[in-house]
Design a protein around this motif. Structure first.
Motif, PDB file in Angstrom:
ATOM      1  N   GLN A 152      -3.894  21.146  13.082  1.00 46.08           N
ATOM      2  CA  GLN A 152      -3.165  19.890  13.117  1.00 46.08           C
ATOM      3  C   GLN A 152      -4.038  18.841  13.787  1.00 46.08           C
ATOM      4  OE1 GLN A 152      -0.146  19.575  11.683  1.00 46.08           O
ATOM      5  NE2 GLN A 152      -0.295  21.718  11.090  1.00 46.08           N
ATOM      6  N   ALA A 153      -4.506  17.897  13.022  1.00 48.44           N
ATOM      7  CA  ALA A 153      -5.323  16.822  13.562  1.00 48.44           C
ATOM      8  C   ALA A 153      -4.757  15.514  13.048  1.00 48.44           C
ATOM      9  CB  ALA A 153      -6.776  16.975  13.130  1.00 48.44           C
ATOM     10  N   GLY A 154      -4.684  14.523  13.906  1.00 49.07           N
ATOM     11  CA  GLY A 154      -4.120  13.240  13.516  1.00 49.07           C
ATOM     12  C   GLY A 154      -5.197  12.216  13.247  1.00 49.07           C
ATOM     13  N   VAL A 155      -4.831  11.218  12.463  1.00 49.67           N
ATOM     14  CA  VAL A 155      -5.716  10.102  12.167  1.00 49.67           C
ATOM     15  C   VAL A 155      -5.044   8.856  12.714  1.00 49.67           C
ATOM     16  CG1 VAL A 155      -6.800   8.737  10.354  1.00 49.67           C
ATOM     17  CG2 VAL A 155      -6.612  11.200  10.101  1.00 49.67           C
ATOM     18  N   ASP A 156      -5.745   8.106  13.513  1.00 51.65           N
ATOM     19  CA  ASP A 156      -5.207   6.877  14.094  1.00 51.65           C
ATOM     20  C   ASP A 156      -5.322   5.767  13.057  1.00 51.65           C
ATOM     21  OD1 ASP A 156      -4.272   4.929  15.747  1.00 51.65           O
ATOM     22  OD2 ASP A 156      -6.011   4.917  17.085  1.00 51.65           O
ATOM     23  N   ILE A 157      -4.242   5.584  12.315  1.00 45.31           N
ATOM     24  CA  ILE A 157      -4.251   4.597  11.228  1.00 45.31           C
ATOM     25  C   ILE A 157      -4.378   3.185  11.789  1.00 45.31           C
ATOM     26  CG2 ILE A 157      -2.898   3.624   9.324  1.00 45.31           C
ATOM     27  CD1 ILE A 157      -1.648   6.402   9.017  1.00 45.31           C
ATOM     28  N   PHE A 158      -3.605   2.887  12.849  1.00 50.40           N
ATOM     29  CA  PHE A 158      -3.646   1.539  13.416  1.00 50.40           C
ATOM     30  C   PHE A 158      -4.995   1.255  14.067  1.00 50.40           C
ATOM     31  CE2 PHE A 158       0.946   2.582  13.585  1.00 50.40           C
ATOM     32  CZ  PHE A 158       1.379   1.633  12.681  1.00 50.40           C
ATOM     33  N   ALA A 206      -7.882   2.614  13.211  1.00 54.30           N
ATOM     34  CA  ALA A 206      -8.890   2.473  12.153  1.00 54.30           C
ATOM     35  C   ALA A 206      -8.771   1.104  11.477  1.00 54.30           C
ATOM     36  CB  ALA A 206      -8.727   3.588  11.123  1.00 54.30           C
ATOM     37  N   GLY A 207      -7.528   0.662  11.249  1.00 61.09           N
ATOM     38  CA  GLY A 207      -7.331  -0.669  10.648  1.00 61.09           C
ATOM     39  C   GLY A 207      -7.810  -1.782  11.565  1.00 61.09           C
ATOM     40  N   THR A 208      -7.522  -1.629  12.850  1.00 59.34           N
ATOM     41  CA  THR A 208      -7.969  -2.629  13.824  1.00 59.34           C
ATOM     42  C   THR A 208      -9.497  -2.672  13.881  1.00 59.34           C
ATOM     43  OG1 THR A 208      -5.989  -2.236  15.134  1.00 59.34           O
ATOM     44  CG2 THR A 208      -7.795  -3.348  16.233  1.00 59.34           C
ATOM     45  N   ALA A 209     -10.131  -1.507  13.852  1.00 60.02           N
ATOM     46  CA  ALA A 209     -11.595  -1.460  13.875  1.00 60.02           C
ATOM     47  C   ALA A 209     -12.177  -2.110  12.628  1.00 60.02           C
ATOM     48  CB  ALA A 209     -12.071  -0.019  14.001  1.00 60.02           C
ATOM     49  N   ALA A 210     -11.524  -1.922  11.477  1.00 63.83           N
ATOM     50  CA  ALA A 210     -12.009  -2.554  10.239  1.00 63.83           C
ATOM     51  C   ALA A 210     -11.900  -4.071  10.322  1.00 63.83           C
ATOM     52  CB  ALA A 210     -11.235  -2.016   9.041  1.00 63.83           C
ATOM     53  N   ILE A 211     -10.781  -4.568  10.839  1.00 60.96           N
ATOM     54  CA  ILE A 211     -10.601  -6.025  10.969  1.00 60.96           C
ATOM     55  C   ILE A 211     -11.616  -6.587  11.958  1.00 60.96           C
ATOM     56  CG2 ILE A 211      -8.997  -7.806  11.765  1.00 60.96           C
ATOM     57  CD1 ILE A 211      -6.746  -6.032  10.601  1.00 60.96           C
ATOM     58  N   ARG A 212     -11.836  -5.887  13.068  1.00 61.60           N
ATOM     59  CA  ARG A 212     -12.811  -6.360  14.051  1.00 61.60           C
ATOM     60  C   ARG A 212     -14.224  -6.340  13.470  1.00 61.60           C
ATOM     61  NH1 ARG A 212     -10.505  -8.814  18.562  1.00 61.60           N
ATOM     62  NH2 ARG A 212      -8.805  -7.556  19.315  1.00 61.60           N
ATOM     63  N   LEU A 213     -14.530  -5.363  12.611  1.00 59.03           N
ATOM     64  CA  LEU A 213     -15.849  -5.293  11.986  1.00 59.03           C
ATOM     65  C   LEU A 213     -16.072  -6.489  11.067  1.00 59.03           C
ATOM     66  CD1 LEU A 213     -18.465  -3.719  11.481  1.00 59.03           C
ATOM     67  CD2 LEU A 213     -17.282  -2.537   9.638  1.00 59.03           C
ATOM     68  N   SER A 268     -11.792  -2.881  20.535  1.00 56.29           N
ATOM     69  CA  SER A 268     -12.182  -2.673  19.141  1.00 56.29           C
ATOM     70  C   SER A 268     -11.159  -1.862  18.354  1.00 56.29           C
ATOM     71  CB  SER A 268     -13.538  -1.990  19.076  1.00 56.29           C
ATOM     72  OG  SER A 268     -13.462  -0.723  19.709  1.00 56.29           O
ATOM     73  N   THR A 269     -10.338  -1.006  19.014  1.00 59.78           N
ATOM     74  CA  THR A 269      -9.373  -0.186  18.282  1.00 59.78           C
ATOM     75  C   THR A 269      -7.943  -0.397  18.739  1.00 59.78           C
ATOM     76  OG1 THR A 269      -9.715   1.619  19.848  1.00 59.78           O
ATOM     77  CG2 THR A 269     -11.052   1.643  17.834  1.00 59.78           C
ATOM     78  N   ASN A 270      -7.677  -1.318  19.657  1.00 54.98           N
ATOM     79  CA  ASN A 270      -6.329  -1.542  20.159  1.00 54.98           C
ATOM     80  C   ASN A 270      -5.621  -2.600  19.317  1.00 54.98           C
ATOM     81  OD1 ASN A 270      -4.007  -2.080  21.613  1.00 54.98           O
ATOM     82  ND2 ASN A 270      -5.042  -1.903  23.587  1.00 54.98           N
ATOM     83  N   PRO A 271      -4.553  -2.210  18.582  1.00 53.33           N
ATOM     84  CA  PRO A 271      -3.864  -3.206  17.753  1.00 53.33           C
ATOM     85  C   PRO A 271      -3.148  -4.270  18.581  1.00 53.33           C
ATOM     86  CG  PRO A 271      -2.931  -1.005  17.406  1.00 53.33           C
ATOM     87  CD  PRO A 271      -4.041  -0.880  18.368  1.00 53.33           C
ATOM     88  N   GLY A 272      -2.702  -3.945  19.792  1.00 50.77           N
ATOM     89  CA  GLY A 272      -2.036  -4.939  20.642  1.00 50.77           C
ATOM     90  C   GLY A 272      -2.969  -6.069  21.017  1.00 50.77           C
ATOM     91  N   MET A 273      -4.202  -5.732  21.342  1.00 51.96           N
ATOM     92  CA  MET A 273      -5.182  -6.765  21.682  1.00 51.96           C
ATOM     93  C   MET A 273      -5.546  -7.596  20.450  1.00 51.96           C
ATOM     94  SD  MET A 273      -7.817  -4.975  24.293  1.00 51.96           S
ATOM     95  CE  MET A 273      -7.325  -4.290  25.843  1.00 51.96           C
TER      96      MET A 273
END
Length: 175
Positions: free
Chosen positions: A97-103, A105-112, A129-134
């Motif tokens: 069981q491994a999770g993927v941080d969707i939010f 990853a999306g935040t990192a893409a937008i920041r990129l 770079s990966t915090n959606p709140g920020m």
């Protein structure tokens, strides 16, 4: 009567005598064990005295942590070694069981994308770079700067268009 006869006969059985300790010669101190303030004994007597701290062994719940390492597999058996290892996730029915941080990853893409447009645009704070709140707080701050009132930078001086005040000859303001 038979029991009494057996008891009397048992009492007459010779038992081997234990050797007595050598008598203490006058002038030698008595033998002492544990404490030095024990009372003196009779000649040849061994004196043992002391005060016990605990009169019984502690129960398992009362024991503290061990003062030495305890082996996890004291019998050195294969089953004991297998019992001490963790089951690999691939052998479980549910699998790994491994999770993927969707939010994240999306935040990192937008920041990129933002970094490609403006290299000095973001990511000065820890975890930005990966915090959606920020990311949301940065977007709200950007909207406030885009649509907010901007200061005048043209260097113009404001001129009052009101009627100049009336001043008397003495220098007082008139109504």
């Amino acid at each position: 009567m038979i029991a009494l006869a057996l008891l009397l006969a048992a009492g007459q059985v010779a038992t081997p005598a234990m050797p007595l300790p050598a008598a203490r010669t006058p002038g030698t101190p008595p033998q002492r064990i544990i404490l030095s303030n024990c009372p003196d004994g009779v000649d040849g007597e061994i004196v043992v005295c002391g005060t016990p701290d605990k009169p019984r062994l502690p129960l398992p719940d009362e024991r503290g942590p061990p003062d030495r390492p305890i082996p996890s597999n004291p019998g050195v058996t294969g089953m004991g070694a297998l019992a001490q290892t963790e089951t690999p996730c691939a052998t479980l029915q549910g699998g790994c069981q491994a999770g993927v941080d969707i939010f994240g990853a999306g935040t990192a893409a937008i920041r990129l994308v933002g970094k490609l447009i403006d290299p000095d645009s973001c990511c000065e704070r820890q975890g930005e770079s990966t915090n959606p709140g920020m990311l949301i707080s940065d977007a709200v701050g950007g909207l406030k700067r885009a649509f907010g009132k901007k200061p005048d930078k043209s260097g113009r001086v404001a001129i009052s268009l009101d009627e100049p005040p009336r001043v008397s000859t003495e220098g007082r303001l008139l109504p």
